[in-house]
Design a protein around this motif. Structure first.
Motif, PDB file in Angstrom:
ATOM      1  N   PHE A 223      -9.984  -4.580   1.268  1.00 45.80           N
ATOM      2  CA  PHE A 223      -9.802  -5.974   1.679  1.00 45.80           C
ATOM      3  C   PHE A 223     -10.366  -6.135   3.076  1.00 45.80           C
ATOM      4  O   PHE A 223     -10.197  -5.261   3.935  1.00 45.80           O
ATOM      5  N   THR A 224     -11.044  -7.251   3.302  1.00 43.92           N
ATOM      6  CA  THR A 224     -11.569  -7.546   4.626  1.00 43.92           C
ATOM      7  C   THR A 224     -11.781  -9.063   4.719  1.00 43.92           C
ATOM      8  O   THR A 224     -11.490  -9.792   3.777  1.00 43.92           O
ATOM      9  N   LEU A 225     -12.265  -9.519   5.858  1.00 45.59           N
ATOM     10  CA  LEU A 225     -12.573 -10.944   6.010  1.00 45.59           C
ATOM     11  C   LEU A 225     -14.079 -11.137   5.939  1.00 45.59           C
ATOM     12  O   LEU A 225     -14.856 -10.205   6.180  1.00 45.59           O
TER      13      LEU A 225
ATOM     14  N   VAL B 207     -13.081  -9.030  -0.997  1.00 47.22           N
ATOM     15  CA  VAL B 207     -12.693  -7.767  -1.625  1.00 47.22           C
ATOM     16  C   VAL B 207     -13.961  -6.974  -1.938  1.00 47.22           C
ATOM     17  O   VAL B 207     -14.901  -7.515  -2.524  1.00 47.22           O
ATOM     18  N   LEU B 208     -13.968  -5.714  -1.543  1.00 47.00           N
ATOM     19  CA  LEU B 208     -15.074  -4.810  -1.867  1.00 47.00           C
ATOM     20  C   LEU B 208     -14.519  -3.692  -2.744  1.00 47.00           C
ATOM     21  O   LEU B 208     -13.606  -2.963  -2.323  1.00 47.00           O
TER      22      LEU B 208
ATOM     23  N   GLY C  20      -3.255  -6.141   6.015  1.00 46.88           N
ATOM     24  CA  GLY C  20      -4.058  -4.931   5.827  1.00 46.88           C
ATOM     25  C   GLY C  20      -3.265  -3.660   6.071  1.00 46.88           C
ATOM     26  O   GLY C  20      -3.331  -2.705   5.287  1.00 46.88           O
ATOM     27  N   GLN C  21      -2.505  -3.635   7.159  1.00 47.28           N
ATOM     28  CA  GLN C  21      -1.717  -2.430   7.464  1.00 47.28           C
ATOM     29  C   GLN C  21      -0.702  -2.141   6.367  1.00 47.28           C
ATOM     30  O   GLN C  21      -0.528  -0.996   5.939  1.00 47.28           O
TER      31      GLN C  21
ATOM     32  N   VAL D  10     -10.595  -3.626   8.148  1.00 43.10           N
ATOM     33  CA  VAL D  10     -10.701  -3.334   6.715  1.00 43.10           C
ATOM     34  C   VAL D  10      -9.408  -2.640   6.282  1.00 43.10           C
ATOM     35  O   VAL D  10      -8.769  -1.953   7.073  1.00 43.10           O
ATOM     36  N   ALA D  11      -9.011  -2.849   5.030  1.00 46.13           N
ATOM     37  CA  ALA D  11      -7.796  -2.222   4.504  1.00 46.13           C
ATOM     38  C   ALA D  11      -8.070  -1.725   3.095  1.00 46.13           C
ATOM     39  O   ALA D  11      -8.586  -2.466   2.266  1.00 46.13           O
TER      40      ALA D  11
END
Length: 399
Positions: A312-314, A196-197, A252-253, A299-300
Motif C-alpha cells: 500500500f502506498t499513496l 496498491v502494488l 501503513g504501520q 510504503v506498507a
C-alpha cells in the motif's frame, strides 16, 4: 438477463480483497465462522477480477461447472452450500414453493463458468470466485438483500468481496452465523490517493492450503488464541480510525504489524507453516529501508497465505517505489511487461536513496508488479457478448 427457450443466463464480475487486519482461524468449519473479525481493502476490477456466468435451463441434464475453461467438480461441498442457500432464499421470496409459474423454476439444472484474469496463488482467488458465484446466482434467481452471509459459506473472505472500498467482516456471536456478516467501513471513493502494488513473485500452489493451515493453527497455536481475543479487537478499532482519517502513517504501520503477527502465528503453529519465502523477507526489508530513508511510512507491505507482497502506498510515491523495486529485482526478460495495470510515471532515484535502499539486487526474482487501487463490489455485466457460456449452455470458444 438473457432468456430464451427456457434458458436464463446472468454474468457478473467480482473483486479480490486484501486483508489489512487478518482473518485466520474458524470456530465453525461448516458455517465458516471466524475466531476474529477482519478488515480488508477491495481492489479494483479493472486490474483484478473474477467473471462468472450462471445459466439455468429446463434442457440441462445435470449441474456443470467450468473453471478457466476446464470442467471441474460441481459437487464441491462449499459450492453446493452456496447454491442451496441461494435457492432457499429464492424459495422463501417466492412464498415457499418451487412454483413453475415463476420465470425460472428452481428445479432446473444449472451451468456455471468462471474465469480469473490473475494468477490464483496468493491473490485470494477463492474470495473473488465465491463472491462472483453468489452474485450471479442471486441475480439469476431474483434474490436481493444481504448476500455476504451466503458468500461466506463458500469462502470466509468472500463475504468481504461482496462490497467495495474498505470492508469489515464481523466475527458475530450467534452459533448459527446469522450475525457473521460483512459491512462497508468506507466506499472506494473515500481515499482517492491510496494505491496498491502487487509484487508477484510466485504463481505456484502453496504447500499448505489456507483451510488446513488455519485449522492446525487453531488446534496448536497459543499465540493465535491471544491474537484473536486480546489483539485484534483493539487493532480493528484503530484501523477503522486510520481509514476514516486517511492517516497513511497509522494505516501503513498497523497493516505491516498485523501481517507480521499473522505470519508469527503460522510460525507458532505446530508443525510450523511457512508462507513467506526468502524473497518475501527481502521485500519486507526493502520496504523498511525505503521508509527509514524517508523518515516516515511511505510504503506498507502485507502478505496473505502466500509469498506475493501487497504494497500500500499513496499516488505520489508509486513511481519512485516502482523504480526502487525495478532496481532491486531487475526484470529478466519482460522489461516492458514488468509493470502492469494502472499507468506508472518514470522516476529518477537520487544517489543517496540508491545507496541506502537498493543494497543487493536479485535479478528476475519479482515476476511483475500490478498497479491498482481500491474499487467497487460485484458488478452485473449487461453486454451479452461477454457471457462465458453460449446459447447451448456450454463454454464459448475464446479467440
Amino acid at each position: 438477463m438473457a432468456e430464451e427457450r427456457g434458458l436464463a443466463m446472468v454474468t457478473c464480475t467480482a473483486p479480490v480483497n486484501i486483508a489489512v487486519i487478518k482473518y485466520w482461524g474458524k470456530r465453525d468449519n461448516d458455517l465458516i465462522l471466524p475466531i476474529n473479525s477482519s478488515l480488508s481493502v477491495t481492489l479494483h476490477q479493472d486490474q483484478l477480477k473474477t467473471t462468472t456466468t450462471a445459466a439455468a435451463s429446463r434442457d440441462f441434464a445435470e449441474d456443470r461447472l467450468w473453471l478457466n475453461g476446464e470442467e471441474a467438480d460441481v459437487g464441491h461441498p462449499r459450492l453446493q452450500a452456496c447454491l442451496r442457500e441461494v435457492r432457499r432464499l429464492a424459495r422463501k421470496r417466492r412464498g415457499g414453493s418451487d412454483e413453475d409459474a415463476a420465470p425460472l423454476s428452481l428445479s432446473y439444472k444449472i451451468h456455471i463458468a468462471t474465469e480469473n484474469n490473475f494468477p490464483a496463488a496468493g491473490l485470494a482467488s477463492s474470495a473473488a470466485g465465491y463472491a462472483c458465484l453468489v452474485s450471479a446466482l442471486a441475480r439469476l434467481y431474483g434474490v436481493e438483500g444481504e448476500l455476504s452471509e451466503v458468500a461466506r459459506r463458500g469462502s470466509g473472505s468472500a463475504c468481504r468481496s461482496m462490497l467495495g472500498g474498505f470492508v469489515q467482516w464481523q466475527r458475530g456471536e450467534r452459533p448459527d452465523g446469522r450475525d457473521s456478516l460483512a459491512h462497508q467501513v468506507a466506499p472506494e471513493t473515500h481515499w482517492p490517493e491510496l494505491r496498491v502494488l502487487v509484487l508477484v513473485v510466485s504463481g505456484e500452489k502453496k504447500q499448505v492450503g489456507s483451510t488446513a493451515g488455519m485449522q492446525t493453527s487453531v488446534d496448536t497455536s497459543p499465540l493465535l488464541k491471544h491474537r484473536a481475543e486480546a489483539v485484534v479487537p483493539e487493532r480493528l478499532a484503530l484501523m477503522m480510525r486510520h481509514i476514516h482519517e486517511r492517516d497513511f502513517e497509522g494505516f501503513g504501520q498497523l497493516a505491516m504489524r498485523d501481517s507480521n503477527q499473522f505470519h508469527a502465528t503460522c510460525l507458532d503453529t505446530f508443525p510450523p507453516i511457512f508462507y513467506l519465502n526468502d524473497l518475501s523477507r527481502h521485500i519486507i526489508a526493502l520496504a523498511h529501508r525505503f521508509n527509514a530513508h524517508h523518515g516516515r511510512t511511505k510504503v506498507a507491505y502485507t502478505f496473505d497465505a502466500g509469498p506475493n507482497a501487497v504494497i500500500f502506498t499513496l499516488a505520489d510515491t508509486v513511481a519512485e517505489f516502482v523504480e526502487v523495486v525495478r532496481r532491486s529485482f531487475p526484470p529478466a526478460a519482460n522489461g516492458d511487461q514488468f509493470v502492469r495495470g494502472l499507468p506508472v510515471g518514470s522516476a529518477s532515484l537520487p544517489e543517496e536513496l540508491l545507496a541506502a535502499v537498493v543494497t543487493e539486487p536479485v535479478p528476475g526474482a519479482v515476476r511483475y508488479i500490478l498497479h491498482t487501487k481500491p474499487g467497487p463490489g460485484p458488478q452485473l455485466v449487461d453486454d451479452p457478448s461477454q457471457h462465458l457460456l453460449g446459447a447451448d449452455g456450454l463454454p464459448r470458444r475464446r479467440a
